[in-house]
Design a protein around this motif. Structure first.
Motif, PDB file in Angstrom:
ATOM      1  N   ILE A 198       8.745  -0.178  -5.079  1.00  0.00           N
ATOM      2  CA  ILE A 198       9.522   0.306  -4.462  1.00  0.00           C
ATOM      3  C   ILE A 198       9.720   1.409  -4.270  1.00  0.00           C
ATOM      4  O   ILE A 198       9.286   2.267  -4.809  1.00  0.00           O
ATOM      5  N   PRO A 199      10.393   1.363  -3.196  1.00  0.00           N
ATOM      6  CA  PRO A 199      10.151   2.851  -2.172  1.00  0.00           C
ATOM      7  C   PRO A 199      11.039   3.671  -2.988  1.00  0.00           C
ATOM      8  O   PRO A 199      12.131   3.603  -3.827  1.00  0.00           O
ATOM      9  N   GLY A 200      10.277   5.362  -2.781  1.00  0.00           N
ATOM     10  CA  GLY A 200      11.248   5.904  -4.325  1.00  0.00           C
ATOM     11  C   GLY A 200      11.677   6.332  -5.537  1.00  0.00           C
ATOM     12  O   GLY A 200      11.657   6.587  -5.951  1.00  0.00           O
ATOM     13  N   ASN A 201      10.551   5.080  -5.614  1.00  0.00           N
ATOM     14  CA  ASN A 201      10.274   4.861  -8.032  1.00  0.00           C
ATOM     15  C   ASN A 201       8.939   5.958  -8.050  1.00  0.00           C
ATOM     16  O   ASN A 201       8.570   6.051  -7.097  1.00  0.00           O
TER      17      ASN A 201
ATOM     18  N   ALA B 112       6.577   2.052  -9.288  1.00  0.00           N
ATOM     19  CA  ALA B 112       5.993   0.478  -9.352  1.00  0.00           C
ATOM     20  C   ALA B 112       6.692  -0.173  -8.514  1.00  0.00           C
ATOM     21  O   ALA B 112       6.906   0.325  -6.604  1.00  0.00           O
ATOM     22  N   ALA B 113       5.437  -1.484  -8.785  1.00  0.00           N
ATOM     23  CA  ALA B 113       6.516  -2.424  -7.455  1.00  0.00           C
ATOM     24  C   ALA B 113       6.652  -3.452  -8.427  1.00  0.00           C
ATOM     25  O   ALA B 113       6.581  -4.070  -9.603  1.00  0.00           O
ATOM     26  N   LEU B 114       7.352  -4.354  -7.481  1.00  0.00           N
ATOM     27  CA  LEU B 114       7.707  -5.773  -7.584  1.00  0.00           C
ATOM     28  C   LEU B 114       6.998  -6.984  -7.219  1.00  0.00           C
ATOM     29  O   LEU B 114       6.491  -6.979  -6.069  1.00  0.00           O
TER      30      LEU B 114
ATOM     31  N   ILE C 236       0.889  -1.430   0.179  1.00  0.00           N
ATOM     32  CA  ILE C 236       0.079   0.297   0.188  1.00  0.00           C
ATOM     33  C   ILE C 236       0.696   1.719  -0.282  1.00  0.00           C
ATOM     34  O   ILE C 236       1.883   1.158   0.703  1.00  0.00           O
ATOM     35  N   ASP C 237       0.830   1.899  -1.330  1.00  0.00           N
ATOM     36  CA  ASP C 237       1.619   3.823  -0.987  1.00  0.00           C
ATOM     37  C   ASP C 237       0.055   4.983  -0.420  1.00  0.00           C
ATOM     38  O   ASP C 237      -0.892   4.993  -0.814  1.00  0.00           O
TER      39      ASP C 237
ATOM     40  N   TRP D  45       8.122  -9.608 -11.356  1.00  0.00           N
ATOM     41  CA  TRP D  45       7.845  -9.202 -12.271  1.00  0.00           C
ATOM     42  C   TRP D  45       7.136  -7.420 -12.038  1.00  0.00           C
ATOM     43  O   TRP D  45       7.626  -7.293 -10.908  1.00  0.00           O
ATOM     44  N   ILE D  46       7.652  -6.458 -12.814  1.00  0.00           N
ATOM     45  CA  ILE D  46       7.464  -4.779 -12.185  1.00  0.00           C
ATOM     46  C   ILE D  46       5.569  -4.739 -12.971  1.00  0.00           C
ATOM     47  O   ILE D  46       5.223  -4.410 -13.683  1.00  0.00           O
ATOM     48  N   ILE D  47       5.091  -3.656 -11.592  1.00  0.00           N
ATOM     49  CA  ILE D  47       3.888  -3.323 -11.617  1.00  0.00           C
ATOM     50  C   ILE D  47       4.087  -2.183 -11.929  1.00  0.00           C
ATOM     51  O   ILE D  47       4.574  -1.554 -10.722  1.00  0.00           O
ATOM     52  N   TYR D  48       3.511  -1.172 -12.878  1.00  0.00           N
ATOM     53  CA  TYR D  48       3.311   0.306 -12.607  1.00  0.00           C
ATOM     54  C   TYR D  48       1.924   0.733 -12.326  1.00  0.00           C
ATOM     55  O   TYR D  48       1.196   0.503 -13.743  1.00  0.00           O
ATOM     56  N   PRO D  49       1.381   0.880 -11.476  1.00  0.00           N
ATOM     57  CA  PRO D  49      -0.186   0.956 -11.538  1.00  0.00           C
ATOM     58  C   PRO D  49      -0.648   2.179 -12.496  1.00  0.00           C
ATOM     59  O   PRO D  49      -1.773   1.737 -11.795  1.00  0.00           O
ATOM     60  N   PHE D  50       0.000   3.377 -12.054  1.00  0.00           N
ATOM     61  CA  PHE D  50      -0.624   4.406 -13.381  1.00  0.00           C
ATOM     62  C   PHE D  50      -0.485   3.783 -14.697  1.00  0.00           C
ATOM     63  O   PHE D  50      -0.772   4.787 -15.359  1.00  0.00           O
ATOM     64  N   ARG D  51       0.172   3.349 -14.958  1.00  0.00           N
ATOM     65  CA  ARG D  51       0.433   3.411 -16.616  1.00  0.00           C
ATOM     66  C   ARG D  51      -0.396   2.401 -17.429  1.00  0.00           C
ATOM     67  O   ARG D  51      -1.717   1.903 -16.057  1.00  0.00           O
ATOM     68  N   LYS D  52      -1.386   2.356 -18.313  1.00  0.00           N
ATOM     69  CA  LYS D  52      -2.062   1.975 -18.952  1.00  0.00           C
ATOM     70  C   LYS D  52      -2.062   1.238 -19.639  1.00  0.00           C
ATOM     71  O   LYS D  52      -0.731   1.540 -20.798  1.00  0.00           O
TER      72      LYS D  52
END
Length: 482
Positions: free
Chosen positions: A300-303, A307-309, A241-242, A319-326
């Protein structure tokens, strides 16, 4: 036949309890909420009477006899006051004695000294993850198999005195069970993933508690979110959670009931859910093709892109997850492969992780591969492996992993799950807490261990430590709880 009687007894207790429960009617109400229940033992402890029942109970097909724990041997707490403390949520090896919180010193000069033991009032829970409140006064741990003995599934300890933890209470949800990952809320209380429904199937829920550990909600509660989790397997294990960015991710792992015999095979998921934290609603479902169990996810802190792993167990990949990309269809949340951990990681049953608070290093436990991997992720376009995947490490079944608050050590526990004859999931483990040194370049070096099996063999038939919370009280004005 007996398992059917146990199920009937559970239903009777649950119906009676809910009939007497009163919803909360206001912020100052002290009445019990139906979302926060605690079932009394179906078989109460009667000294001299129930001990033989506990000792001789045979495994049933699914539901187990709800026997009380055998009496624990007396223990005299240590008067030691270490600056670094490890709290280990631990199962009794014989599944007959009480499961317990073991408090150990992590200081260099007294490392591995047992400070205290704090029992919970039940056994056979298969202790799972452990978390700590923001103020460091409360610990909460979950039971993976508590449901099978019709017991409460979440356990709370008061650690206001860090050297003398006190068991506070236990509870369970109505819609969900199988407690997994825990994240503290800034204003008190917790978000907790419950991987299964009330009977261990899909869907599970995201639980929210207040500062006292009482359940407030079992999310999602909206129509759209409910349709989402009913439409595709929802078995949330990982949780990150952020709060500042108002987003969260849960990762779907396996359907808990599918690990129990008889089974057609473990039902693994390929998905994560992206959440709006303020509204507690699901924004979208993110898929990792052929992931076969997305056990863990962490921001990932400070990304800059938040992004999350995420660990895809079947693939043995990060895998890397970009939560704000579409994506190309305009759906929010994009998943991309980041790093392949190699052959030893594929179908390894479990891959758990931790990331340094500067976002530069990540560590992964490969359970069936008997290996701890270290990655330099400071440049996500050029991830570097810091360990040798071909080196045989002195660990069996690594799972839970945490970076020490001072970032000098890595604490890894050599145990995942052994559910016994009733299950198809019994992974090898050495039942040790491994204290690894983190070297200047981020690589790791095995150092010392705490041997739980040896310590508790005579008193509890061994021990099964699963998770840990670390307190660092080196600076009394700035204590760290992790």
């Amino acid at each position: 036949m007996r398992s059917g009687l146990v199920g009937f007894a559970l239903l009777g207790h649950l119906v009676g309890f809910l009939a007497s429960a009163t919803p909360l009617t206001g912020g100052n109400s002290t009445k019990r909420s139906p979302l926060d229940i605690s079932l009394p033992p179906l078989i109460p402890l009667i000294p001299g009477v129930t001990e033989p029942l506990s000792e001789n109970a045979i495994p049933l097909p699914i539901l187990q006899l709800p026997t009380p724990p055998l009496p624990s041997e007396p223990f005299t707490p240590s008067q030691l006051r270490p600056k670094k403390i490890g709290y280990f949520w631990t199962g009794a090896g014989d599944n007959k004695h009480a499961d317990f919180l073991a408090t150990y010193s992590l200081d260099d000069d007294t490392f591995g000294t047992l400070i205290d033991i704090t029992d919970v009032p039940s056994s056979g829970n298969s202790p799972h993850h452990l978390g700590v409140s923001t103020d460091g006064k409360t610990l909460v741990g979950g039971g993976l198999l508590s449901l099978l003995k019709t017991q409460d599934t979440a356990f709370y300890w008061d650690v206001s005195d860090p050297y003398r933890p006190k068991f506070a209470h236990s509870n369970r949800g109505i819609l969900s069970s199988i407690v997994d990952e825990i994240r503290a809320k800034p204003d008190g209380g917790f978000f907790i993933t419950y991987m299964g429904s009330a009977v261990g199937t899909s869907p599970g829920r995201l639980i929210e508690t207040d500062a006292s550990g009482h359940i407030l909600h079992e999310w999602p509660e909206d129509v759209g979110g409910t349709l989402n989790i009913l439409g595709e397997q929802f078995s949330p294990h990982g949780l990150t959670i952020d709060f500042e960015k108002n987003i969260g991710l849960t990762s779907d792992f396996v359907v808990p009931l599918s690990i129990l015999k008889p089974t057609l095979g473990i039902q693994r998921a390929n998905t994560l859910r992206l959440w709006n934290i303020k509204s507690r609603t699901i924004i979208s479902t993110i898929t990792i093709p052929a992931g076969e169990g997305i056990q863990d996810v962490k921001f990932i802190p400070g990304n800059k892109e938040s992004a999350a792993l995420a660990t895809a167990v079947g693939l043995g990949q990060v895998w890397i997850i970009y939560p704000f990309r579409k994506d190309v269809h305009g759906k929010q949340g994009v998943a991309e492969p980041l790093y392949d951990l190699g052959p030893a990681a594929r179908k390894s049953m479990a891959i758990y992780s931790d990331i340094s608070d500067d976002g530069k290093l990540a560590y992964f436990t490969i359970t069936l591969g008997n290996h701890v991997a270290a990655l330099d992720i400071s440049d996500l376009n050029n991830v570097k492996r810091l360990d040798d995947p071909d080196v045989v490490q002195p660990i069996i079944g690594p799972h839970y992993v945490k970076i020490s608050p001072d970032k000098k050590n890595l604490l890894v526990i050599g145990y995942f799950v052994q559910a016994g004859d009733i299950s198809v999931l019994n992974t090898p483990g050495d039942f040790k807490a491994h204290w690894l040194d983190i070297l200047d370049d981020g690589s790791i070096q095995f150092n010392r261990t705490i041997d739980f099996e040896q310590t508790f063999t005579t008193s509890r038939g061994g021990a099964r430590p699963h998770s840990v919370v670390i307190f660092d009280l080196t600076d009394p004005k700035n204590p760290v709880y992790y």
